[in-house]
Motif scaffolding. Structure first.
Motif, short mmCIF file in Angstrom:
data_model
loop_
_atom_site.label_atom_id
_atom_site.label_comp_id
_atom_site.label_asym_id
_atom_site.label_seq_id
_atom_site.Cartn_x
_atom_site.Cartn_y
_atom_site.Cartn_z
N PRO B 2 0.90 -1.19 -0.04
CA PRO B 2 0.10 0.07 0.09
C PRO B 2 0.65 1.17 0.10
CG PRO B 2 -0.08 -1.09 2.20
CD PRO B 2 0.80 -1.88 1.21
N SER B 3 0.28 2.34 -0.52
CA SER B 3 0.88 3.78 -0.69
C SER B 3 1.14 4.29 0.79
CB SER B 3 0.18 4.72 -1.51
OG SER B 3 -1.27 4.66 -1.19
N GLN B 4 0.09 3.99 1.61
CA GLN B 4 0.06 4.62 2.91
C GLN B 4 1.48 4.12 3.78
OE1 GLN B 4 -1.71 6.97 3.95
NE2 GLN B 4 -3.11 7.12 2.16
N PRO B 5 2.17 4.94 4.79
CA PRO B 5 3.01 4.27 5.62
C PRO B 5 2.42 3.19 6.35
CG PRO B 5 2.51 6.47 6.22
CD PRO B 5 1.83 6.27 4.86
N LEU B 6 3.30 2.11 6.74
CA LEU B 6 2.71 0.81 7.51
C LEU B 6 2.24 1.50 8.85
CD1 LEU B 6 2.04 -1.85 7.48
CD2 LEU B 6 4.39 -2.62 8.10
N LEU B 7 3.21 2.30 9.60
CA LEU B 7 2.73 2.90 10.91
C LEU B 7 2.35 4.20 10.76
CD1 LEU B 7 5.80 1.39 12.88
CD2 LEU B 7 3.64 0.29 12.62
N PRO B 8 0.82 4.58 11.10
CA PRO B 8 0.57 5.82 10.86
C PRO B 8 1.35 6.76 12.21
CG PRO B 8 -1.15 4.22 11.16
CD PRO B 8 -0.10 3.52 11.68
N ALA B 9 1.64 7.94 11.59
CA ALA B 9 2.38 8.77 12.42
C ALA B 9 1.74 9.26 13.66
CB ALA B 9 2.73 10.01 11.62
N LEU B 10 0.26 9.36 13.42
CA LEU B 10 -0.61 9.96 14.68
C LEU B 10 -0.53 8.72 15.70
CD1 LEU B 10 -3.76 11.65 13.41
CD2 LEU B 10 -1.71 12.68 14.83
N LEU B 11 -0.26 7.45 15.51
CA LEU B 11 0.02 6.39 16.63
C LEU B 11 1.18 5.95 16.89
CD1 LEU B 11 -3.36 4.22 14.89
CD2 LEU B 11 -3.41 5.94 16.83
N SER B 12 2.19 6.77 16.12
CA SER B 12 3.43 6.01 16.62
C SER B 12 4.02 6.00 17.99
CB SER B 12 4.70 7.03 15.97
OG SER B 12 4.40 8.15 16.24
N THR B 13 3.47 6.69 18.81
CA THR B 13 3.54 6.72 20.23
C THR B 13 2.80 5.35 20.87
OG1 THR B 13 2.20 8.36 20.93
CG2 THR B 13 4.45 9.16 20.68
N HIS B 14 1.80 5.32 20.45
CA HIS B 14 0.98 4.34 20.88
C HIS B 14 1.20 3.02 20.82
CE1 HIS B 14 -1.97 7.79 20.42
NE2 HIS B 14 -2.00 7.68 21.91
N LEU B 15 1.97 2.80 19.44
CA LEU B 15 2.34 1.45 19.12
C LEU B 15 3.72 0.98 19.71
CD1 LEU B 15 1.31 1.76 15.40
CD2 LEU B 15 -0.16 0.32 17.21
N ASN B 16 4.45 1.92 20.21
CA ASN B 16 5.85 1.55 20.90
C ASN B 16 5.52 0.64 21.94
OD1 ASN B 16 7.17 3.45 19.49
ND2 ASN B 16 7.25 4.78 21.20
N LEU B 17 6.76 -0.36 21.97
CA LEU B 17 6.59 -1.48 22.92
C LEU B 17 6.31 -1.05 24.50
CD1 LEU B 17 7.06 -4.58 22.74
CD2 LEU B 17 9.35 -4.38 23.35
N PRO B 18 5.34 -1.48 25.12
CA PRO B 18 4.94 -1.09 26.46
C PRO B 18 5.75 -1.63 27.32
CG PRO B 18 3.35 -2.73 25.56
CD PRO B 18 4.16 -2.52 24.57
#
Lengths: 348, 274
Positions: B2-18
């Motif tokens: 897909p043309s969109q980046p795999l990890l959405p920029a708005l969610l980058s902090t939420h997807l970090n390893l907790p």
């Protein structure tokens, strides 16, 4: 002093002191404190306040945990309640109680215990922890109001006539503390002041798929973050004391206050009294100055209103200048230094 | 791809390893599936692993090797592999337990109370580092922690007689397991299950999901657009702190954003009005 201000003075002194006594576990103040919370505002800040107060009064702390994996800060005993039979868990708690010291027992959620059976079994579980002869214990237990109780075992039919576990616990408790989130409480307060429908949050939004509400962002709460605590304390005499407070999130802060004293909840009449006390303070929310400087006040006093001018002429100079009698009502104006005189437009 | 980046920029902090022991709850509804979000969690964990591998090459210190274990009750392994391939996620590095095809935890014998321990043993077996392939055994020196994803665990509530508390106990013991870094659980939050429950199943489901929300560090809820369907918006994602969020812990940015899942599997996440 009016009766309402006397009432609030009484509450300010007595009820705040009572709450402080309850939170610092003053001897015999409340053997069983039941804390109601929801996902919108959990009891965590209140529990850390209890732990902080207990530590400073050298009380032993026993935390019975069903939710947390790690103890929050330093406590004396951390008991994992998961996968344990209630009677075995009860025995484990009682073993770690030492007879010579004051003990605070915290249960981080009552739900696993409630779902083990019916409301009578939870009372059988709690009673020895509250009123064990020879032990000076205070029990603080959290009940999540937004989790429905689902009995796990096939229970006899008569139990459907018993009160729900929450009701039974409310009857047993000596103090009931209910926790609300401050920003949401403030939104409801602001809406009700304008006679608007009160906003709802989280599950109450009744939107499919919404579990937790997003707290509104009130700029006023930036420096006053905290949570709302509703207290119902039953005295030994049977008299109940009800009040609502705002507590700061930081457990070490001592700024407990009545809900009415919080800047966000001050009623208009109460704030008027305050304005009388410290006049000259800025009026909140107004971008211009409503007050007068000393020079402005002097000049305003010096203005002769047309009505007075007409009276004076009519009375004093009636014989000398007969022609001017009765034409009062002209606006007499003395030009000042700051006035910009325009030949064409202004005429006196 | 897909043309969109795999990890959405708005969610980058939420997807970090907790942090260790964390629980994240991802909820969806019938009309808004959280599968795309789960794939982003997997991609983020894989990326973190590659970053870690680069770091360990330059440094000789012991770096935790992150594994990903996906247990799925609602989708077969083939579904995850297919969608992963379209997005460029390498599913050969992921341990998938196909609970849908193998019927994990589903037992037709009502007297069999051990269904939950069958599930637990199966997951613990997959978490055991020695059970994995040769690539992992070459690095046995490094401690192995896993991101454990349980997709559709609430299905067991509906399909079996496993009580709510046993499921909560299972989750707690998995969270506390030394081989597990964090647990991500998806569950349904449809209106009929969460609002005004009357039947035992509805009560059990609401009790399960709200119990998870109280333990979770972060709650991510996906739902349909409140105003009906739109051509360029698939749904709404709300991120909030859960009851298990610790004061002073890693910040969870609370926000509500819209998202759109394209035909190619790419996802665009954007603010309202953006």
């Amino acid at each position: 002093m009016s009766s309402s201000s006397r009432a609030i003075y009484h509450r300010r002194t007595h009820n705040l002191l009572l709450l402080q006594n309850l939170l610092s576990l003053r001897e015999g103040s409340s053997p069983f404190t039941l804390v109601h919370d929801t996902i919108e505002q959990t009891a965590k800040p209140l529990i850390s306040r209890y732990i902080h107060n207990a530590k400073s009064s050298k009380t032993n702390i026993i935390l019975v945990s069903f939710e947390a994996l790690k103890p929050p800060g330093e406590i004396n005993a951390f008991i994992n309640g998961r996968k344990k039979d209630p009677s075995a868990l009860q025995a484990e708690i009682l073993v770690s109680c030492s007879a010579d010291k004051r003990i605070l027992i915290i249960i981080d959620t009552l739900h696993p215990l409630v779902s083990h059976g019916n409301s009578t079994s939870i009372i059988h579980f709690l009673l020895p922890l509250i009123a064990q002869p020879g032990l000076k214990t205070s029990l603080v237990a959290v009940y999540h109001d937004d989790i429905p109780v689902h009995p796990t075992q096939s229970i006899p039919a008569y139990t459907s006539y018993l009160p729900s576990p929450a009701q039974a616990l409310n009857h047993l408790a000596t103090t009931i503390l209910t926790i609300h989130p401050l920003p949401q409480h403030m939104s409801r307060h602001l809406a009700s002041e304008r006679s608007l429908p009160e906003p709802v949050f989280g599950l109450a939004e009744s939107r499919e798929g919404v579990l937790v509400g997003i707290s509104p962002n009130h700029p006023m709460l930036k420096d006053h973050a905290g949570f709302v605590l509703e207290m119902e304390h039953r005295r030994k005499s049977g008299r109940g004391v009800n009040d609502t407070f705002v507590l700061p999130l930081d457990p070490t802060s001592k700024e407990l206050q009545l809900l009415e004293d919080h800047p966000a909840f001050k009623s208009p009449s109460a704030s008027k009294v305050d304005e009388g006390e410290d006049a000259g303070e800025d009026f909140g929310g107004v971008t211009f100055d409503l007050g007068l400087t000393e020079k402005q006040r002097r000049e305003r006093e010096g203005v002769v209103l047309p009505y007075f001018d007409a009276q004076k002429r009519g009375r004093g100079e009636i014989d000398a200048e007969e022609g001017e009698r009765g034409d009062g009502g002209r606006i007499l104006y003395q030009m000042g230094r700051e006035d910009d005189f325009d030949e064409e437009e202004d005429e006196i | 791809m897909p043309s969109q980046p795999l990890l959405p920029a708005l969610l980058s902090t939420h997807l970090n390893l907790p942090p260790d022991g964390a629980l994240d709850l991802v909820s969806g509804t019938l009309g808004a599936s959280p599968n795309w979000l789960l794939l982003r969690f997997i991609a983020a964990a894989l990326r973190g692993r590659e970053d870690n591998a680069n770091v360990s090459a330059s440094r000789t210190g012991v770096i935790a090797q992150v594994r990903i274990v996906l247990v799925s009750w609602l989708q077969g392994a083939a579904f995850w592999k297919d969608t992963g391939r379209r997005l460029g996620i390498k599913f050969q590095n992921i341990t998938i337990i196909d609970a849908l095809d193998t019927g994990l935890g589903l037992t037709h014998d009502p007297n069999d109370a051990d269904a939950i321990s069958v599930v637990e043993n199966r997951i613990l077996g997959a978490l055991d580092p020695s059970s994995t392939n040769s690539q992992a055994s070459a690095q046995t020196e490094t401690p192995m922690t896993a991101v454990l994803i349980l997709d559709g665990l609430d299905f067991l509530l509906a399909a079996t007689s496993i009580p709510v508390q046993s499921l909560h106990d299972l989750i707690s013991s998995l969270r506390a397991h030394p081989n597990v870094n964090n647990v991500i659980i998806t569950a349904c939050a449809d209106g009929p299950l969460m609002q005004n429950q009357t039947t035992p199943l509805e009560i059990a489901h609401a009790s399960f999901v709200m119990g998870l929300a109280h333990q979770a560090r972060m709650v991510m809820s996906v739902r349909e657009l409140d105003t009906g369907s739109a051509r360029d918006v698939s749904g709404v994602l709300r991120v909030t702190k859960g009851g298990g969020w610790e004061e002073g812990g890693e910040a969870v940015e609370e926000r509500e954003v819209l998202y759109f899942v394209g035909n190619d599997g790419g996802v665009r996440v954007f603010e309202r009005g953006g």
